[in-house]
Write an enzyme that holds these catalytic residues in place. Structure first.
Site, mmCIF file in Angstrom:
data_model
loop_
_atom_site.group_PDB
_atom_site.id
_atom_site.type_symbol
_atom_site.label_atom_id
_atom_site.label_comp_id
_atom_site.label_asym_id
_atom_site.label_seq_id
_atom_site.Cartn_x
_atom_site.Cartn_y
_atom_site.Cartn_z
ATOM 1 N N PHE A 9 0.549 -2.119 -0.104
ATOM 2 C CA PHE A 9 1.074 -1.543 -1.347
ATOM 3 C C PHE A 9 2.350 -0.751 -1.086
ATOM 4 C CE2 PHE A 9 -3.287 -2.237 -2.541
ATOM 5 C CZ PHE A 9 -3.341 -2.288 -3.933
ATOM 6 N N ASP A 10 3.378 -1.012 -1.871
ATOM 7 C CA ASP A 10 4.479 -0.064 -1.999
ATOM 8 C C ASP A 10 3.919 1.121 -2.793
ATOM 9 O OD1 ASP A 10 7.175 0.958 -2.069
ATOM 10 O OD2 ASP A 10 7.289 0.259 -4.135
ATOM 11 N N MET A 11 4.684 2.205 -2.934
ATOM 12 C CA MET A 11 4.166 3.338 -3.706
ATOM 13 C C MET A 11 4.988 3.646 -4.953
ATOM 14 S SD MET A 11 3.444 7.320 -2.702
ATOM 15 C CE MET A 11 5.166 7.800 -2.901
#
Length: 218
Positions: A8-10
């Site tokens: 996951f990117d944030m």
């Protein structure tokens, strides 16, 4: 299920942080009389802090180095203040997707160009820390996205084959980084829609994370 782990990117993917960054910066710019606007903010979407700040020093050079640094520092402090107050919303579908991945026992990591203490602050504020096996942050890499380093590091931690690993991203630099790392990537656009050329580098483009569980079931 084809995918055995998820990266996951944030910012703009898990949390609706981009609007907070922009509004905090705009408030400080207005107070200091800097000609700042949303168009300028969007120009550096998905770029590392260091690169953004270097560009601000060039763009606002006429205001003097010290004043530009004060703008950067004050905007940063205002952003952290808003984060600490919990003024950040989860993006639609985050909890549903994380719960689905938990049920399927699929490992998850956060790979963000942000600083670790900010990632930890946001995850803790929304009680998401326990969902993720680890965090890969700006401190762990030498080169920010679109360099693939951060995703290669996250992939190495997960230990799954590249074709069994899925990256979830919202920005152009994130898509380019995942593509360079040769790891499949799904885009959920935040503030900017992808070009046709960028779409070609993804396995899918969805309007929200709500659509990801069905995609993973295929």
């Amino acid at each position: 299920m084809n995918y055995k782990s998820v990266i996951f990117d944030m910012d703009g993917l898990l949390f609706d942080t981009e609007i907070v960054y922009y509004e905090a910066s705009q408030a400080v710019a207005d107070r200091m009389g800097f000609p700042y606007d949303k168009e300028l903010y969007l120009k550096f979407l998905g770029v590392s802090d260091e690169e953004v700040w270097a560009n601000y020093h060039q763009i606002f050079a006429e205001f003097g180095k010290n004043n530009v640094q004060k703008f950067i520092d004050d905007a940063y402090e205002e952003t952290i203040r808003r984060f600490s107050l919990g003024e950040v919303q989860l993006k639609p579908g985050v909890l549903e997707l994380l719960d689905f991945l938990e049920e399927q026992q699929i490992p998850k990591v956060v790979a963000s160009s942000n600083q670790r203490h900010i990632i930890e602050l946001l995850l803790e504020k929304k009680q998401l820390s326990s969902y993720f096996d680890t965090i890969v942050s700006a401190e762990n890499v030498q080169r920010a996205k679109p360099d693939p380093e951060i995703f290669l590091l996250a992939h190495r931690y997960l230990g799954t084959e590249k074709h069994e690993t899925l990256v979830l991203e919202d920005s152009q630099n994130g898509i380019l980084a995942a593509s360079s790392a040769e790891i499949p990537v799904v885009m959920i656009p935040d503030l900017l829609l992808p070009s046709d050329k960028l779409k070609e580098k993804t396995v899918a483009v969805f309007s929200s994370l709500h659509e990801v569980p069905e995609f993973l079931k295929k």
